[in-house]
Structures are given as C-alpha cells and as structure tokens.
Design an enzyme around this catalytic site. Structure first.
Site, PDB file in Angstrom:
ATOM      1  N   ARG A 150       5.315   9.652 -25.081  1.00 36.44           N
ATOM      2  CA  ARG A 150       4.714  10.559 -25.153  1.00 36.44           C
ATOM      3  C   ARG A 150       4.842  11.632 -23.560  1.00 36.44           C
ATOM      4  O   ARG A 150       5.473  10.726 -22.579  1.00 36.44           O
ATOM      5  CB  ARG A 150       2.713  10.229 -24.281  1.00 36.44           C
ATOM      6  CG  ARG A 150       2.167  10.177 -25.137  1.00 36.44           C
ATOM      7  CD  ARG A 150       0.848   9.333 -24.680  1.00 36.44           C
ATOM      8  NE  ARG A 150      -0.157   9.009 -23.327  1.00 36.44           N
ATOM      9  CZ  ARG A 150      -0.960   8.591 -22.596  1.00 36.44           C
ATOM     10  NH1 ARG A 150      -1.810   7.967 -23.539  1.00 36.44           N
ATOM     11  NH2 ARG A 150      -1.792   9.345 -21.552  1.00 36.44           N
ATOM     12  N   LYS A 169      -5.388   0.054 -20.218  1.00 31.12           N
ATOM     13  CA  LYS A 169      -6.357  -0.419 -20.460  1.00 31.12           C
ATOM     14  C   LYS A 169      -6.640  -0.628 -22.505  1.00 31.12           C
ATOM     15  O   LYS A 169      -7.464  -1.268 -23.313  1.00 31.12           O
ATOM     16  CB  LYS A 169      -7.434   1.370 -20.000  1.00 31.12           C
ATOM     17  CG  LYS A 169      -7.304   1.373 -18.482  1.00 31.12           C
ATOM     18  CD  LYS A 169      -8.016   2.436 -18.081  1.00 31.12           C
ATOM     19  CE  LYS A 169      -6.995   3.992 -18.598  1.00 31.12           C
ATOM     20  NZ  LYS A 169      -5.949   3.735 -18.532  1.00 31.12           N
TER      21      LYS A 169
HETATM   22  P1  AP5 Z   1      -1.524   1.228 -21.386  1.00 32.57           P
HETATM   23  O1  AP5 Z   1      -1.771  -0.032 -22.235  1.00 32.57           O
HETATM   24  O2  AP5 Z   1      -1.083   1.681 -23.185  1.00 32.57           O
HETATM   25  O3  AP5 Z   1      -2.277   1.333 -20.418  1.00 32.57           O
HETATM   26  P2  AP5 Z   1      -3.269   1.992 -20.058  1.00 32.57           P
HETATM   27  O4  AP5 Z   1      -4.212   1.891 -19.397  1.00 32.57           O
HETATM   28  O5  AP5 Z   1      -3.812   2.248 -21.730  1.00 32.57           O
HETATM   29  O6  AP5 Z   1      -2.345   3.760 -20.082  1.00 32.57           O
HETATM   30  P3  AP5 Z   1      -2.661   5.535 -20.260  1.00 32.57           P
HETATM   31  O7  AP5 Z   1      -1.463   6.200 -20.114  1.00 32.57           O
HETATM   32  O8  AP5 Z   1      -3.256   5.276 -21.691  1.00 32.57           O
HETATM   33  O9  AP5 Z   1      -4.218   5.699 -19.307  1.00 32.57           O
HETATM   34  P4  AP5 Z   1      -4.597   7.595 -18.892  1.00 32.57           P
HETATM   35  O10 AP5 Z   1      -5.721   7.131 -18.395  1.00 32.57           O
HETATM   36  O11 AP5 Z   1      -3.356   8.014 -18.411  1.00 32.57           O
HETATM   37  O12 AP5 Z   1      -4.253   8.204 -20.455  1.00 32.57           O
HETATM   38  P5  AP5 Z   1      -5.282   8.393 -21.421  1.00 32.57           P
HETATM   39  O13 AP5 Z   1      -4.608   8.207 -23.278  1.00 32.57           O
HETATM   40  O14 AP5 Z   1      -6.704   7.612 -21.737  1.00 32.57           O
HETATM   41  O15 AP5 Z   1      -0.337   0.044 -20.703  1.00 32.57           O
HETATM   42  C1  AP5 Z   1       0.528   1.008 -20.277  1.00 32.57           C
HETATM   43  C2  AP5 Z   1       1.890  -0.042 -20.682  1.00 32.57           C
HETATM   44  O16 AP5 Z   1       2.114  -0.948 -19.872  1.00 32.57           O
HETATM   45  C3  AP5 Z   1       2.635  -0.219 -22.115  1.00 32.57           C
HETATM   46  O17 AP5 Z   1       4.063   0.306 -22.645  1.00 32.57           O
HETATM   47  C4  AP5 Z   1       2.179  -1.791 -22.583  1.00 32.57           C
HETATM   48  O18 AP5 Z   1       2.728  -2.834 -23.464  1.00 32.57           O
HETATM   49  C5  AP5 Z   1       2.353  -2.269 -21.000  1.00 32.57           C
HETATM   50  N1  AP5 Z   1       1.924  -2.967 -20.846  1.00 32.57           N
HETATM   51  C6  AP5 Z   1       0.498  -3.163 -21.092  1.00 32.57           C
HETATM   52  N2  AP5 Z   1      -0.114  -3.985 -20.132  1.00 32.57           N
HETATM   53  C7  AP5 Z   1       0.674  -5.005 -19.705  1.00 32.57           C
HETATM   54  C8  AP5 Z   1       1.014  -5.811 -18.623  1.00 32.57           C
HETATM   55  N3  AP5 Z   1       0.053  -6.258 -18.154  1.00 32.57           N
HETATM   56  N4  AP5 Z   1       2.646  -6.411 -18.050  1.00 32.57           N
HETATM   57  C9  AP5 Z   1       3.372  -5.458 -18.770  1.00 32.57           C
HETATM   58  N5  AP5 Z   1       3.553  -4.829 -19.497  1.00 32.57           N
HETATM   59  C10 AP5 Z   1       2.003  -4.332 -19.718  1.00 32.57           C
HETATM   60  O19 AP5 Z   1      -5.718  10.216 -21.153  1.00 32.57           O
HETATM   61  C11 AP5 Z   1      -4.420  11.400 -21.516  1.00 32.57           C
HETATM   62  C12 AP5 Z   1      -4.675  12.435 -21.273  1.00 32.57           C
HETATM   63  O20 AP5 Z   1      -5.987  12.364 -22.371  1.00 32.57           O
HETATM   64  C13 AP5 Z   1      -5.332  12.309 -19.750  1.00 32.57           C
HETATM   65  O21 AP5 Z   1      -4.506  12.500 -19.051  1.00 32.57           O
HETATM   66  C14 AP5 Z   1      -6.309  13.376 -19.988  1.00 32.57           C
HETATM   67  O22 AP5 Z   1      -5.353  14.714 -20.083  1.00 32.57           O
HETATM   68  C15 AP5 Z   1      -7.230  13.482 -21.120  1.00 32.57           C
HETATM   69  N6  AP5 Z   1      -8.122  12.166 -20.662  1.00 32.57           N
HETATM   70  C16 AP5 Z   1      -8.561  11.250 -21.250  1.00 32.57           C
HETATM   71  N7  AP5 Z   1      -9.865  11.085 -21.409  1.00 32.57           N
HETATM   72  C17 AP5 Z   1     -10.193  11.370 -20.458  1.00 32.57           C
HETATM   73  C18 AP5 Z   1     -11.709  11.843 -19.915  1.00 32.57           C
HETATM   74  N8  AP5 Z   1     -12.718  11.086 -20.200  1.00 32.57           N
HETATM   75  N9  AP5 Z   1     -12.421  13.089 -18.915  1.00 32.57           N
HETATM   76  C19 AP5 Z   1     -11.089  13.619 -19.177  1.00 32.57           C
HETATM   77  N10 AP5 Z   1      -9.780  14.031 -20.259  1.00 32.57           N
HETATM   78  C20 AP5 Z   1      -9.518  12.814 -20.482  1.00 32.57           C
HETATM   79 MG    MG Z   2      -4.002   4.369 -22.823  1.00 32.01          MG
END
Ligand code: AP5
Ligand code: MG
Length: 222
Positions: free
Chosen positions: A160, A13
């Site tokens: 992370r 994402k």
């Molecule tokens: P990346 O682009 O970083 O993936 P992502 O989908 O952004 O994954 P996240 O881990 O950030 O999602 P998340 O939803 O768990 O965490 P968030 O920060 O939102 O890609 C991942 C890796 O793969 C990278 O190394 C990249 O280079 C590689 N990659 C990408 N695309 C690729 C491809 N096509 N091929 C190969 N490699 C690829 O949330 C964190 C925390 O915050 C949550 O756990 C929660 O506690 C809190 N939080 C956030 N939002 C909310 C909400 N709305 N409500 C409640 N709590 C929330």
């Molecule tokens: Mg992310």
C-alpha cells in the site's frame, strides 16, 4: 453480536477481524477496504476519498459515516458485524450508536488491540495485500507460500502506498491524537476490553476469543 476492533495502523485489525468473522459467522466490515474497493471501481466515492487516504488523512465523516452505515443496513449484516477501522472519530461512534439503536442492536464489545510503536512500524513496512481480495501477508510474520502470490486466490501481491513515508507517519499521528478518543467513549460505556496485540497472530486470536467467550457467558448468566 456486534463487535469492533480498535487499534493503530498495523495493529492487526484486518488480520484478526477476518478470522473472527469466520469463527463467529459475522460480517467483516472494514472502512479502509471499502475505500480501496471504491478506488478500484473508480466510483464517485472513491474519487472523493482518494486524496485523503493517499495522504494518510481521515476521510471526512460526511463521506465515511453513510458508507459504513449503508453496509450495516444490508441483509448480510443482520447476524452481526465485526467492524474494523470504524469508528475513528467521536462523531462516527455516535452515528454508529444511533444506527444500531434504530436496528434495536448495540455494540457488544469494543476491543482495543494495543501494539507498541516499534512493532507497528515493522508490521506496516513488511505488509503486502493480494490484488484480487485484499488478503493480508507479511514478509516475515505471514509470508505467502509462493513468493509474490496470494495463497487463497493466486493473485499478485502489492504494497500500500500509504504504508511508507509521510502518509504512514500521518496515520500514526492521527491515531494517537484523535482515534484514542473513541477508546474513552467505549470505556465510559464499560464496553472496552484491551488485548495485548504484540504477540503472534494465533496468540492474539486466542485472547480475542477468550474475551468474547467471557462476554457471552456473562450475558447468558445475566
Ligand atoms: P493488519 O491486519 O493489516 O493491520 P490493521 O490494523 O488492519 O492495519 P491498517 O493499516 O489496515 O489500519 P489502518 O487503520 O491504518 O488502515 P485502514 O485500511 O483502516 O496487519 C498489519 C501487518 O502486520 C500485516 O502484514 C499482517 O500480516 C501483520 N500482522 C498482523 N498481526 C500480526 C501479529 N500478531 N504478529 C505479527 N504480524 C502481524 O484505513 C486506511 C485509510 O482509509 C486511513 O488512513 C483513512 O485515510 C481512511 N479511513 C479508513 N477508515 C476511516 C474512518 N473510519 N474514518 C476516516 N477515514 C478512514
Ligand atoms: Mg486493515
């Protein structure tokens, strides 16, 4: 135009939202990144959210919804936004709907980045961020040009804490048990499109742009 990307932890994402926001001149708003910034700045919101994020739990809606809505109301968001990681609960999706309605806007497209569990685990375990601006890297799929340094700003890279162990497992469980309800919400509104996120970063980006261009040409004809 207001777009949202929905997908499991590690689905890509953040990677794709960053590119889309540049290509379409939309503001990228990532709830997870906003929490991270609040930790860095040691704000009250950061202190409240930290315990949930570290455990891989969802931060309660009472904290998350106002934080994201405030960003949508800012002048930088007036041309539209790419939302990444929000909404993750039905209450968040409904609050977003109300807020955009108040601004006489609506979600144009909700795109589900669908990625297999094995691929998610590989992506999370090799992921690194830069300390200055949260640019995303991967040891194998997107290595930095200089080891341990961000290509864009030169800052040091870090992993992370919630990308490993119990917190990572918890995030995946919550996604598959709870956030998938949000997919149904947008499917019922006929706004959901599904993109195969298992492919390379560039291939996924092309497919996302195809979906967006298809939507825009249909809108132009309507
Ligand atoms: P990346 O682009 O970083 O993936 P992502 O989908 O952004 O994954 P996240 O881990 O950030 O999602 P998340 O939803 O768990 O965490 P968030 O920060 O939102 O890609 C991942 C890796 O793969 C990278 O190394 C990249 O280079 C590689 N990659 C990408 N695309 C690729 C491809 N096509 N091929 C190969 N490699 C690829 O949330 C964190 C925390 O915050 C949550 O756990 C929660 O506690 C809190 N939080 C956030 N939002 C909310 C909400 N709305 N409500 C409640 N709590 C929330
Ligand atoms: Mg992310």
């Amino acid at each position: 135009m207001d777009i949202l990307l929905i997908g499991a932890p590690g689905a890509g994402k953040g990677t794709q939202a960053e590119k889309l926001s540049q290509l379409l001149a939309l503001r990228h708003i990532a709830s997870g990144d906003l929490f991270h910034k609040a930790f860095e700045d040691q704000t009250e919101l950061g202190l409240k959210a930290r315990s949930y994020v570290d455990l891989g739990e969802l931060v309660p809606d009472e904290i998350t919804i106002p934080m994201v809505i405030r960003h949508i109301e800012e002048p930088e968001s007036v041309q539209g936004v790419v939302l990444d990681g929000f909404p993750r609960t039905l209450a968040q999706a409904q609050a977003l709907n109300e807020e955009l309605g108040r601004l006489t806007r609506q979600i144009d497209l909700a795109i589900h980045l669908k990625v297999s569990r094995e691929e998610l685990l590989q992506r999370l375990s090799g992921r690194y961020f830069c300390q200055a601006n949260q640019h995303v890297y991967h040891t194998k799929f997107r290595p930095p040009k200089v080891a341990d340094r961000c290509d864009v700003d030169g800052s040091k890279l870090y992993q992370r804490p919630d990308d490993a162990g119990e917190a990572m497992r918890r995030r995946l469980v919550i996604y598959f048990n709870q956030t998938t309800q949000v997919l149904d919400y947008y499917r019922e509104q006929r706004k959901l499109r599904v993109v195969d996120g298992n492919q390379s970063i560039d291939q996924v980006q092309n497919m996302l742009m195809n979906e967006i261009n298809d939507y825009m040409s249909r809108e132009a004809k309507a």
